[in-house]
Design a protein around this motif. Structure first.
Motif, PDB file in Angstrom:
ATOM      1  N   ALA A 167     -18.228  76.176  77.768  1.00  0.00           N
ATOM      2  CA  ALA A 167     -19.555  75.651  78.114  1.00  0.00           C
ATOM      3  C   ALA A 167     -20.643  76.426  77.377  1.00  0.00           C
ATOM      4  N   SER A 168     -20.498  77.744  77.300  1.00  0.00           N
ATOM      5  CA  SER A 168     -21.466  78.559  76.566  1.00  0.00           C
ATOM      6  C   SER A 168     -21.351  78.336  75.065  1.00  0.00           C
ATOM      7  N   MET A 169     -20.138  78.095  74.586  1.00  0.00           N
ATOM      8  CA  MET A 169     -19.936  77.814  73.170  1.00  0.00           C
ATOM      9  C   MET A 169     -20.685  76.551  72.763  1.00  0.00           C
ATOM     10  N   LYS A 170     -20.733  75.588  73.652  1.00  0.00           N
ATOM     11  CA  LYS A 170     -21.472  74.350  73.379  1.00  0.00           C
ATOM     12  C   LYS A 170     -22.926  74.666  73.044  1.00  0.00           C
ATOM     13  N   THR A 171     -23.549  75.517  73.875  1.00  0.00           N
ATOM     14  CA  THR A 171     -24.955  75.877  73.642  1.00  0.00           C
ATOM     15  C   THR A 171     -25.118  76.610  72.315  1.00  0.00           C
ATOM     16  N   ALA A 172     -24.218  77.559  72.040  1.00  0.00           N
ATOM     17  CA  ALA A 172     -24.300  78.325  70.792  1.00  0.00           C
ATOM     18  C   ALA A 172     -24.075  77.432  69.581  1.00  0.00           C
ATOM     19  N   ALA A 173     -23.117  76.513  69.680  1.00  0.00           N
ATOM     20  CA  ALA A 173     -22.817  75.618  68.553  1.00  0.00           C
ATOM     21  C   ALA A 173     -23.952  74.623  68.324  1.00  0.00           C
ATOM     22  N   GLU A 174     -24.587  74.185  69.401  1.00  0.00           N
ATOM     23  CA  GLU A 174     -25.729  73.284  69.248  1.00  0.00           C
ATOM     24  C   GLU A 174     -26.876  73.985  68.521  1.00  0.00           C
ATOM     25  N   ALA A 175     -27.110  75.256  68.849  1.00  0.00           N
ATOM     26  CA  ALA A 175     -28.145  76.021  68.156  1.00  0.00           C
ATOM     27  C   ALA A 175     -27.794  76.196  66.682  1.00  0.00           C
ATOM     28  N   GLU A 176     -26.512  76.430  66.411  1.00  0.00           N
ATOM     29  CA  GLU A 176     -26.058  76.565  65.024  1.00  0.00           C
ATOM     30  C   GLU A 176     -26.226  75.259  64.263  1.00  0.00           C
ATOM     31  N   ALA A 177     -25.879  74.140  64.892  1.00  0.00           N
ATOM     32  CA  ALA A 177     -26.018  72.837  64.245  1.00  0.00           C
ATOM     33  C   ALA A 177     -27.485  72.541  63.943  1.00  0.00           C
ATOM     34  N   LYS A 178     -28.372  72.876  64.874  1.00  0.00           N
ATOM     35  CA  LYS A 178     -29.804  72.657  64.667  1.00  0.00           C
ATOM     36  C   LYS A 178     -30.307  73.499  63.506  1.00  0.00           C
ATOM     37  N   LYS A 179     -29.877  74.761  63.450  1.00  0.00           N
ATOM     38  CA  LYS A 179     -30.295  75.641  62.362  1.00  0.00           C
ATOM     39  C   LYS A 179     -29.820  75.105  61.013  1.00  0.00           C
ATOM     40  N   ARG A 180     -28.586  74.622  60.980  1.00  0.00           N
ATOM     41  CA  ARG A 180     -28.051  74.084  59.725  1.00  0.00           C
ATOM     42  C   ARG A 180     -28.773  72.806  59.315  1.00  0.00           C
ATOM     43  N   ALA A 181     -29.104  71.964  60.300  1.00  0.00           N
ATOM     44  CA  ALA A 181     -29.820  70.722  59.999  1.00  0.00           C
ATOM     45  C   ALA A 181     -31.212  71.028  59.453  1.00  0.00           C
ATOM     46  N   GLU A 182     -31.876  72.014  60.055  1.00  0.00           N
ATOM     47  CA  GLU A 182     -33.206  72.393  59.584  1.00  0.00           C
ATOM     48  C   GLU A 182     -33.141  72.977  58.178  1.00  0.00           C
ATOM     49  N   ALA A 183     -32.120  73.783  57.909  1.00  0.00           N
ATOM     50  CA  ALA A 183     -31.960  74.364  56.576  1.00  0.00           C
ATOM     51  C   ALA A 183     -31.682  73.282  55.543  1.00  0.00           C
ATOM     52  N   GLU A 184     -30.876  72.296  55.929  1.00  0.00           N
ATOM     53  CA  GLU A 184     -30.569  71.197  55.011  1.00  0.00           C
ATOM     54  C   GLU A 184     -31.810  70.359  54.747  1.00  0.00           C
ATOM     55  N   ALA A 185     -32.604  70.104  55.794  1.00  0.00           N
ATOM     56  CA  ALA A 185     -33.837  69.336  55.620  1.00  0.00           C
ATOM     57  C   ALA A 185     -34.806  70.078  54.710  1.00  0.00           C
ATOM     58  N   ALA A 186     -34.893  71.406  54.872  1.00  0.00           N
ATOM     59  CA  ALA A 186     -35.766  72.203  54.017  1.00  0.00           C
ATOM     60  C   ALA A 186     -35.284  72.176  52.570  1.00  0.00           C
ATOM     61  N   ARG A 187     -33.963  72.221  52.393  1.00  0.00           N
ATOM     62  CA  ARG A 187     -33.402  72.178  51.035  1.00  0.00           C
ATOM     63  C   ARG A 187     -33.707  70.848  50.357  1.00  0.00           C
ATOM     64  N   VAL A 188     -33.520  69.747  51.092  1.00  0.00           N
ATOM     65  CA  VAL A 188     -33.793  68.419  50.545  1.00  0.00           C
ATOM     66  C   VAL A 188     -35.276  68.276  50.200  1.00  0.00           C
ATOM     67  N   ALA A 189     -36.134  68.769  51.102  1.00  0.00           N
ATOM     68  CA  ALA A 189     -37.575  68.693  50.857  1.00  0.00           C
ATOM     69  C   ALA A 189     -37.970  69.499  49.630  1.00  0.00           C
ATOM     70  N   ALA A 190     -37.354  70.683  49.473  1.00  0.00           N
ATOM     71  CA  ALA A 190     -37.656  71.518  48.311  1.00  0.00           C
ATOM     72  C   ALA A 190     -37.190  70.856  47.025  1.00  0.00           C
ATOM     73  N   GLU A 191     -36.012  70.249  47.063  1.00  0.00           N
ATOM     74  CA  GLU A 191     -35.504  69.556  45.879  1.00  0.00           C
ATOM     75  C   GLU A 191     -36.394  68.357  45.528  1.00  0.00           C
ATOM     76  N   LYS A 192     -36.846  67.645  46.558  1.00  0.00           N
ATOM     77  CA  LYS A 192     -37.725  66.494  46.330  1.00  0.00           C
ATOM     78  C   LYS A 192     -39.044  66.945  45.722  1.00  0.00           C
ATOM     79  N   ALA A 193     -39.616  68.037  46.271  1.00  0.00           N
ATOM     80  CA  ALA A 193     -40.878  68.549  45.752  1.00  0.00           C
ATOM     81  C   ALA A 193     -40.719  69.008  44.307  1.00  0.00           C
TER      82      ALA A 193
END
Length: 223
Positions: A167-193
């Protein structure tokens, strides 16, 4: 009379030893859960032993416990050793096998409150709704382990911890997934710019290379 008492006691001990000897040699505890995250996010919080403090069900049992890390940063060869109160005891975990987004196999050595060795595995696979994580601990019982099993079932003793950990792993993994999604969005935005900047610079260079409107001026003849 004394001989009869001693004889009866010896017989009872023999019976108890016989009963203990019939207890299962092997034990296994397993729990599973489906986490609503990509498999790489779930794998990441297990494969790095330093991140277990984010979700391990035993981390908060002794805030003063001493923890040391050695070996690889993560994956195969990573080691963590701990020493704490009676609830966490003393022991060491070593990752013996790591397959990216599939498996983490750990050798678990307890020193206190009793000596034992078992194998812990985490299996990961994509599932409907996210990632299925199967947490298993297996080992063998020596004579004392068999005797202990007469009074305490390993599944009941550890199974609840596994459930809380997942149950705690779920919370930690969700935070990790969010961090990775944000990093990917930033990477795509930087490449687009960067692409837009390169296109603008190329367009400006092309404009600068074109001749002035109406063509070049013609010099008047000299009288």
């Amino acid at each position: 009379m004394l001989k009869k008492i001693l004889g009866g006691l010896a017989a009872a001990i023999l019976v108890l030893v016989g009963v203990i000897a019939t207890r299962p040699v092997e034990y296994s505890v397993q729990r599973s859960a489906t986490l609503p995250v990509p498999v790489d996010a779930a794998f990441a919080v297990v494969n790095d032993l330093r991140r277990w403090e984010e979700w391990s069900p035993w981390e908060k049992l002794d805030p003063q416990q001493k923890t040391t890390y050695s070996g690889a940063e993560s994956g195969t060869g990573a080691v963590v050793a701990w020493s704490g109160n009676d609830q966490v005891g003393e022991g060491q975990m070593t990752i013996q096998e790591s397959k990216a987004n599939e498996l983490v196999r750990i050798k678990l050595d307890f020193i206190k409150p009793f000596s034992s060795t078992s194998t812990t595995t985490f299996a990961f696979k994509p599932a409907e709704g996210g990632t299925e994580v199967v947490w298993t601990m297996a080992g063998t019982n020596d004579f004392m382990g068999k005797a202990f099993s007469l009074f305490m079932d390993m599944d009941k003793m550890v199974g609840g911890d596994f459930e809380r950990g997942l149950a705690s792993m779920k919370t930690a993994a969700e935070a990790e997934a969010k961090k990775r999604a944000e990093a990917e969005a930033a990477r795509v935005a930087a490449e687009k710019a960067a692409a837009e900047k390169a296109a603008a610079e190329a367009a400006a260079a092309a404009m600068a290379a074109q001749p002035a409107e109406g063509g070049a001026a013609v010099a008047a003849p000299t009288p």
